[in-house]
Design an enzyme around this catalytic site. Structure first.
Site, PDB file in Angstrom:
ATOM      1  N   LEU A  17       0.829  -1.200   0.000  1.00 55.06           N
ATOM      2  CA  LEU A  17       0.000   0.000   0.000  1.00 55.06           C
ATOM      3  C   LEU A  17       0.869   1.257   0.000  1.00 55.06           C
ATOM      4  CD1 LEU A  17      -3.101   0.999   0.514  1.00 55.06           C
ATOM      5  CD2 LEU A  17      -2.085   1.724   2.667  1.00 55.06           C
ATOM      6  N   ALA A  18       1.924   1.221   0.831  1.00 58.83           N
ATOM      7  CA  ALA A  18       2.821   2.373   0.913  1.00 58.83           C
ATOM      8  C   ALA A  18       3.428   2.665  -0.454  1.00 58.83           C
ATOM      9  CB  ALA A  18       3.911   2.104   1.949  1.00 58.83           C
ATOM     10  N   LYS A  19       3.875   1.617  -1.116  1.00 57.57           N
ATOM     11  CA  LYS A  19       4.540   1.820  -2.407  1.00 57.57           C
ATOM     12  C   LYS A  19       3.552   2.214  -3.502  1.00 57.57           C
ATOM     13  CE  LYS A  19       7.088  -2.029  -1.703  1.00 57.57           C
ATOM     14  NZ  LYS A  19       7.906  -3.193  -2.012  1.00 57.57           N
ATOM     15  N   ARG A  46       9.652  -4.241   9.820  1.00 59.26           N
ATOM     16  CA  ARG A  46      10.645  -5.142  10.425  1.00 59.26           C
ATOM     17  C   ARG A  46      11.929  -5.233   9.617  1.00 59.26           C
ATOM     18  NH1 ARG A  46       8.578  -9.392  14.500  1.00 59.26           N
ATOM     19  NH2 ARG A  46      10.816  -9.469  14.711  1.00 59.26           N
ATOM     20  N   VAL A  86       7.234  -3.690  16.518  1.00 56.53           N
ATOM     21  CA  VAL A  86       6.194  -2.897  17.186  1.00 56.53           C
ATOM     22  C   VAL A  86       5.984  -3.248  18.660  1.00 56.53           C
ATOM     23  CG1 VAL A  86       4.888  -2.312  15.110  1.00 56.53           C
ATOM     24  CG2 VAL A  86       4.372  -4.425  16.326  1.00 56.53           C
ATOM     25  N   ASP A 177     -11.430   5.281   4.512  1.00 50.61           N
ATOM     26  CA  ASP A 177     -12.185   4.471   3.565  1.00 50.61           C
ATOM     27  C   ASP A 177     -11.892   5.158   2.247  1.00 50.61           C
ATOM     28  OD1 ASP A 177     -14.151   3.637   1.703  1.00 50.61           O
ATOM     29  OD2 ASP A 177     -15.370   2.898   3.363  1.00 50.61           O
ATOM     30  N   HIS A 178     -11.041   4.566   1.431  1.00 51.06           N
ATOM     31  CA  HIS A 178     -10.534   5.337   0.284  1.00 51.06           C
ATOM     32  C   HIS A 178     -11.626   5.688  -0.726  1.00 51.06           C
ATOM     33  CE1 HIS A 178     -10.297   1.409  -1.678  1.00 51.06           C
ATOM     34  NE2 HIS A 178     -10.107   2.009  -2.831  1.00 51.06           N
ATOM     35  N   GLU A 216     -15.195  -6.091  -9.814  1.00 46.21           N
ATOM     36  CA  GLU A 216     -13.763  -6.111 -10.112  1.00 46.21           C
ATOM     37  C   GLU A 216     -13.468  -7.238 -11.079  1.00 46.21           C
ATOM     38  OE1 GLU A 216     -11.026  -5.050  -6.820  1.00 46.21           O
ATOM     39  OE2 GLU A 216     -12.606  -5.948  -5.616  1.00 46.21           O
ATOM     40  N   ASP A 235     -14.967  -7.334   3.185  1.00 47.12           N
ATOM     41  CA  ASP A 235     -13.970  -6.570   2.424  1.00 47.12           C
ATOM     42  C   ASP A 235     -14.573  -5.338   1.745  1.00 47.12           C
ATOM     43  OD1 ASP A 235     -11.313  -6.269   1.375  1.00 47.12           O
ATOM     44  OD2 ASP A 235     -12.059  -6.965  -0.571  1.00 47.12           O
ATOM     45  N   HIS A 240     -17.012   0.223   2.119  1.00 46.60           N
ATOM     46  CA  HIS A 240     -17.284   1.050   0.932  1.00 46.60           C
ATOM     47  C   HIS A 240     -18.774   1.130   0.588  1.00 46.60           C
ATOM     48  CE1 HIS A 240     -13.066   0.618   0.803  1.00 46.60           C
ATOM     49  NE2 HIS A 240     -13.004  -0.519   0.130  1.00 46.60           N
TER      50      HIS A 240
HETATM   51  C1  BG6 Z   1     -10.191  -2.548  -1.071  1.00 45.99           C
HETATM   52  C2  BG6 Z   1     -10.420  -4.030  -0.993  1.00 45.99           C
HETATM   53  O1  BG6 Z   1     -10.710  -1.916   0.063  1.00 45.99           O
HETATM   54  O2  BG6 Z   1     -10.805  -2.031  -2.232  1.00 45.99           O
HETATM   55  C3  BG6 Z   1      -9.914  -4.727  -2.248  1.00 45.99           C
HETATM   56  O3  BG6 Z   1      -9.743  -4.563   0.133  1.00 45.99           O
HETATM   57  C4  BG6 Z   1     -10.498  -4.068  -3.479  1.00 45.99           C
HETATM   58  O4  BG6 Z   1     -10.223  -6.097  -2.218  1.00 45.99           O
HETATM   59  C5  BG6 Z   1     -10.315  -2.554  -3.441  1.00 45.99           C
HETATM   60  O5  BG6 Z   1      -9.835  -4.606  -4.615  1.00 45.99           O
HETATM   61  C6  BG6 Z   1     -11.041  -1.881  -4.594  1.00 45.99           C
HETATM   62  O6  BG6 Z   1     -10.704  -0.531  -4.632  1.00 45.99           O
HETATM   63  P1  BG6 Z   1     -10.745   0.301  -5.969  1.00 45.99           P
HETATM   64  O7  BG6 Z   1     -10.346   1.687  -5.588  1.00 45.99           O
HETATM   65  O8  BG6 Z   1      -9.803  -0.339  -6.925  1.00 45.99           O
HETATM   66  O9  BG6 Z   1     -12.166   0.222  -6.470  1.00 45.99           O
END
Ligand code: BG6
Length: 483
Positions: A17-19, A46, A86, A177-178, A216, A235, A240
């Site tokens: 995720l960081a990268k 680590r 940690v 929550d992106h 997806e 998930d 979301h």
């Molecule tokens: C993440 C899930 O929160 O959202 C993943 O853990 C999923 O499984 C991803 O692939 C989807 O995000 P996006 O922005 O690609 O729609």
């Protein structure tokens, strides 16, 4: 408000995720001038990396053809690495010293953002040590940014929240929550509350049903360990999808501010109908993808048990029983290895009470908000067919089309990190929202756990199992989006 001063400490700094997301987002903020001279990043994990190696990784993560090498090089110089266990108190002492040193070197003034991008089982101990080892400062702000999953049910989420809450106030916790950082998700409020046309119609008198699709094309990829314990419900639905549901069904906030929006979103989530086991059976379906000639089935994927019962697809019908939405079915579906990557919302309006056009069939008014693959909003309407005779036709009116290269849409993470730097939590998830979401999800999960036969199958590359279509068909509806 533009130029920010902050020291980032990223736990999980060597991770994917960081990268993939964090370093590129920080680089965007750097190029735009939000982060310039007065910031530094400590990556911890680590692995025994050196600063030089870490900077190399960061450079690689942000390098692209069009980027200036000088920008990339200058940006990467702000990155430092600290190998860290940690649970080892000594390591926090070293971390504190490095943090103090960087704070002085870059004139940061004590502002700290602790970014937890690792397994939640470490969140409690990290929060505790940050406090007890005085890595939190007195002269600036101290904010904790937390990645999902926030627990795996209500009980574990509560434990996690208590563990963090003993050391950080709710106001200083930013739960990511992106989806809330996505431009088109933020457009929901703009469309609903910026147009009297939609504000007036946004209720159970005019809306027939709502459809939310988060499909997806990718499979489980390299995340078997996590995904096997999660499944599609935890998930994607708990976070979301329910966040999207709350944005679509909340009442109009008094103002577009953090506290007003939160209050309304929370009220919407409180109004979510929590199902009895019988209702779960009638309203929710789950399934797992099977293989085709080209694609592996879920059980054949690496590190997945060959008798795994984890669902990779969920569809359901839910209700938000507030004044404006009681009675409106909200159909949701999400899954891996579906035909296409699409994130979209279809608002289907009710038929006009009387059709005066005789045999001419009227199409439905549908407002569609497409989040992925590219931002679009359109409205489906009936208009006259041009010509001598009177006929009707359905037209799609484009309200918004985000063309790929015309405007650059900031990445969700970039927007959210800047919000966190500015202390604006509007687009982060409040604890109570998390709690109500789990309550809803737990009811489904526990029913499924006792109901072994409820797992259906669907072929990779399809749009899911037939049972997901049946959910709508039996109500006289169908999915607006098909492939
Ligand atoms: C993440 C899930 O929160 O959202 C993943 O853990 C999923 O499984 C991803 O692939 C989807 O995000 P996006 O922005 O690609 O729609």
């Amino acid at each position: 408000d533009t130029k920010q001063q902050a020291l980032f400490i990223i736990f999980g700094g060597t991770g994917d995720l960081a990268k993939r997301k964090l370093y590129p987002s920080l680089f965007e903020l750097y190029k735009k001038g939000f982060l310039r001279d007065n910031f530094a990043v400590i990556g911890t994990a680590r692995r025994p990396w050196t600063d030089e190696y870490f900077q190399e990784v960061v450079r690689e993560a942000v390098t692209a053809e069009h980027e200036s090498e000088e920008d990339v090089a200058n940006f990467a110089q702000h990155f430092y690495y600290q190998s860290h266990n940690v649970n080892d108190t000594e390591h926090y002492v070293t971390l504190r010293k490095l943090a103090q040193q960087l704070d002085q070197k870059y004139h940061i003034g004590g502002n700290r953002l602790f970014y937890l991008a690792m397994s939640p089982r470490f969140f409690g101990t990290i929060a505790k040590h940050l406090k007890s080892q005085h890595i939190v400062t007195d002269n600036g702000y101290n904010r904790l940014i937390i990645e999902k999953p926030f627990g795996h049910d209500l009980t574990s989420a509560k434990e996690l929240n208590n563990a963090i809450g003993s050391y950080f106030t709710e106001k200083s916790v930013f739960r990511i929550d992106h989806y809330l950082g996505k431009e088109m998700i933020q457009n929901i409020a703009a469309v609903r509350f910026g147009n009297n046309l939609f504000r007036s119609l946004w209720n159970n008198r005019y809306i027939d049903n709502i459809q939310i699709t988060l499909s997806e094309a990718l499979g489980v990829e390299e995340r078997a360990g996590y995904y096997e314990t999660a499944g599609a419900l935890r998930d994607m639905v708990q976070n979301h999808i329910l966040q999207i549901v709350s944005l679509l069904t909340m009442n109009m906030p008094a103002s577009y501010t953090e506290s007003d929006i939160r209050r309304e979103k929370l009220d919407a989530l409180k109004a979510l109908q929590v199902y009895t086991p019988e209702q779960v059976k009638n309203n929710f379906v789950r399934a797992q993808y099977t293989g085709t000639n080209e694609l592996k089935g879920y059980r054949q994927e690496e590190k997945i048990a060959d008798d795994s019962r984890t669902e990779t697809f969920v569809a359901g019908k839910l209700f938000v029983n507030n004044e404006n939405f009681a009675g409106v079915p909200i159909y949701i579906r999400t899954g891996k290895r579906l035909a296409k990557k699409t994130t979209r919302i279809d608002i289907v309006f009710k038929d006009i009470p009387k059709n005066i056009f005789g045999s001419a069939k009227l199409g439905k008014n549908i407002l569609t908000i497409i989040v992925e693959p590219k931002g679009e909003i359109y409205l489906q309407m009936n208009v006259k067919q041009i010509g001598q005779d009177f006929g009707l036709q359905v037209q799609k009116m484009d309200l918004l089309q985000v063309k790929d290269n015309k405007v650059q849409i900031p990445e969700a993470y970039e927007k959210l990190i800047l919000d966190a730097l500015r202390g604006n939590a509007t687009n982060f998830t409040h604890w109570e929202e998390v709690a109500y979401s789990w309550k809803f999800v737990d009811a489904i999960r526990s029913t499924w756990d006792q109901q072994q036969d409820s797992l259906a199958e669907y072929a990779s590359g399809s749009m899911g199992p037939k049972v997901a279509d049946d959910l709508l068909v039996r109500d006289g509806h169908k999915w607006v989006f098909t492939v």
